[in-house]
Design an enzyme around this catalytic site. Structure first.
Site, short mmCIF file in Angstrom:
data_model
loop_
_atom_site.label_atom_id
_atom_site.label_comp_id
_atom_site.label_asym_id
_atom_site.label_seq_id
_atom_site.Cartn_x
_atom_site.Cartn_y
_atom_site.Cartn_z
N HIS A 1 -7.60 -5.61 9.74
CA HIS A 1 -6.86 -4.89 8.59
C HIS A 1 -6.07 -5.55 7.95
O HIS A 1 -5.40 -6.06 8.57
CB HIS A 1 -7.46 -3.67 8.21
N GLU B 1 -9.32 -2.30 4.97
CA GLU B 1 -10.55 -1.76 6.25
C GLU B 1 -11.86 -3.21 6.46
O GLU B 1 -11.90 -3.59 5.42
CB GLU B 1 -10.73 -0.68 6.56
N ASP C 1 1.09 -1.71 0.08
CA ASP C 1 0.37 -0.27 -0.31
C ASP C 1 0.85 1.24 -0.46
O ASP C 1 1.76 0.59 0.30
CB ASP C 1 -0.90 0.00 0.82
C1 F6R Z 1 0.77 -1.49 5.98
C2 F6R Z 1 -0.03 -2.06 6.44
C3 F6R Z 1 -0.48 -2.37 7.43
C4 F6R Z 1 0.01 -2.82 8.92
C5 F6R Z 1 -0.73 -2.86 10.07
C6 F6R Z 1 0.17 -3.40 11.00
O1 F6R Z 1 1.76 -1.17 4.90
O2 F6R Z 1 -0.47 -2.82 5.39
O3 F6R Z 1 -1.83 -3.82 6.96
O4 F6R Z 1 1.27 -4.25 8.69
O5 F6R Z 1 -1.59 -2.01 10.29
O6 F6R Z 1 0.67 -1.96 11.61
P1 F6R Z 1 1.86 -2.45 12.78
O7 F6R Z 1 2.72 -2.86 12.38
O8 F6R Z 1 2.16 -0.38 12.93
O9 F6R Z 1 0.72 -2.39 13.59
#
Ligand code: F6R
Length: 248
Positions: free
Chosen positions: A143, A148, A72
Site C-alpha cells: 500500500h 490498500e 492520511d
Molecule cells: C503513513 C502511510 C503508510 C506508511 C506505510 C509504512 O502515512 O501512509 O502508507 O507509509 O504503512 O509504514 P512504516 O513506515 O511504519 O512501515
C-alpha cells in the site's frame, strides 16, 4: 513522450536512507522556500523527521513558508489522540520547527460527509498549486498512503477500510486501544499528481513489496506499482528492502 528520470538509490543502512531523504527535502525547500510538501507518517519516516529537526536547529532549513498535506488520517480517533497522524506529525516535526501550523493539513477523517471532505482536500491541494514533493512509505502489502490492494489507480482522497495486515503492522503505535479500522487517504491518483515523489523503504519486511512495486507494470494487488508510470520517482532503499545482501 514521457522522459523518465526515476531512479533507485540503495544505501547500506536505514540511517543513511533517512539522511539522504532529509537532504532531498532540504534541497527542495532551499530552492523553493514556499514548497508544498506531501508528508507521510509511519516508523520509516521517524528518522527522516529527526534529521530535519536537527537541520532546522543548525539553520540549514526554514519551513516558515512551507505548506504541507499529509497522506492520511485515521477515522474514529480524535486529532488529540497520541496515535492520530496530527499528533504524530506535531510530535515528530511540526512542534520543533518554524512551520506555520495553519498551513499543515491532514485529511478530515471524522466528518459526517466523507465524500465532501475528500473532495475538499483535493481542492485545497489544487489551490496550493499541487504537491512539489510527495514522501511515501510502503506497506508490507504494497500500500501507499492507505490505498490498500485493489485500490483504483485513479482513486482520489476518500474514506477506506484498512486491511488486516495494516491493522497488525500498526498495532505497535496503539497501547490503549485497537488500531482504527478506517482512515481517510489521498488516492493513488492524488499521489500520482505530485510533481516529484520520494518512496522510502527500509528493512527486510519491505523486500517483497518493493520487488512487486518496481517491476511488471501496474498490478492492482500492489498499489505502489502505479509509481512505475510516474517519471519522477526516487526510490530510497536500504540493502535489505532492495533485496541485496549487506556487504560483510
Ligand atoms: C503513513 C502511510 C503508510 C506508511 C506505510 C509504512 O502515512 O501512509 O502508507 O507509509 O504503512 O509504514 P512504516 O513506515 O511504519 O512501515
Amino acid at each position: 513522450m514521457l522522459v523518465s528520470s526515476s531512479q533507485r538509490l540503495i544505501f547500506s543502512t536505514p540511517e543513511a536512507v533517512a539522511n539522504a531523504v532529509a537532504d532531498l527535502i532540504i534541497k527542495v525547500v532551499q530552492e523553493k522556500p514556499s514548497a508544498t510538501l506531501g508528508l507521510a507518517t509511519g516508523g520509516t519516516m521517524e528518522p527522516v523527521y529527526a534529521r530535519l529537526v536537527t537541520a532546522f536547529k543548525h539553520g540549514e532549513i526554514s519551513f516558515s513558508a512551507v505548506t504541507s498535506f499529509n497522506l492520511d488520517e485515521y477515522a474514529e480517533l480524535p486529532p488529540e489522540h497520541p496515535g492520530s497522524y496530527r499528533s504524530t506529525m506535531n510530535a515528530l516535526l511540526f512542534d520543533h520547527v518554524d512551520i506555520d501550523k495553519s498551513r499543515t493539513f491532514l485529511p478530515e477523517a471524522n466528518g459526517s460527509e466523507p465524500d465532501k471532505s475528500g473532495a475538499r482536500y483535493e481542492d485545497m491541494i489544487a489551490a496550493a498549486g499541487g504537491i512539489d514533493l510527495q514522501l511515501l512509505g510502503i506497506g508490507r502489502n504494497g500500500h501507499i498512503g492507505f490505498n490498500e490492494p485493489g485500490s483504483a489507480r485513479d482513486s482520489r482522497t476518500r474514506l477506506v477500510n484498512l486491511h488486516t495486515d495494516t491493522l497488525e503492522a500498526n498495532a505497535r503505535f496503539f497501547a490503549d486501544r485497537p488500531v482504527p479500522r478506517s482512515a481517510m487517504t489521498m488516492g493513488i491518483g492524488t499521489i500520482m499528481s505530485a510533481r516529484k515523489i520520494a518512496l522510502v523503504a527500509t528493512g527486510a519486511s519491505k523486500t517483497d513489496a518493493i520487488h512487486r512495486a518496481t517491476q511488471g507494470g501496474f498490478q492492482a494487488d500492489c498499489p505502489a506499482s502505479a509509481l512505475q508510470d510516474h517519471g519522477q520517482v526516487t526510490w530510497f532503499l536500504d540493502t535489505a528492502a532492495a533485496g541485496l545482501q549487506r556487504a560483510a
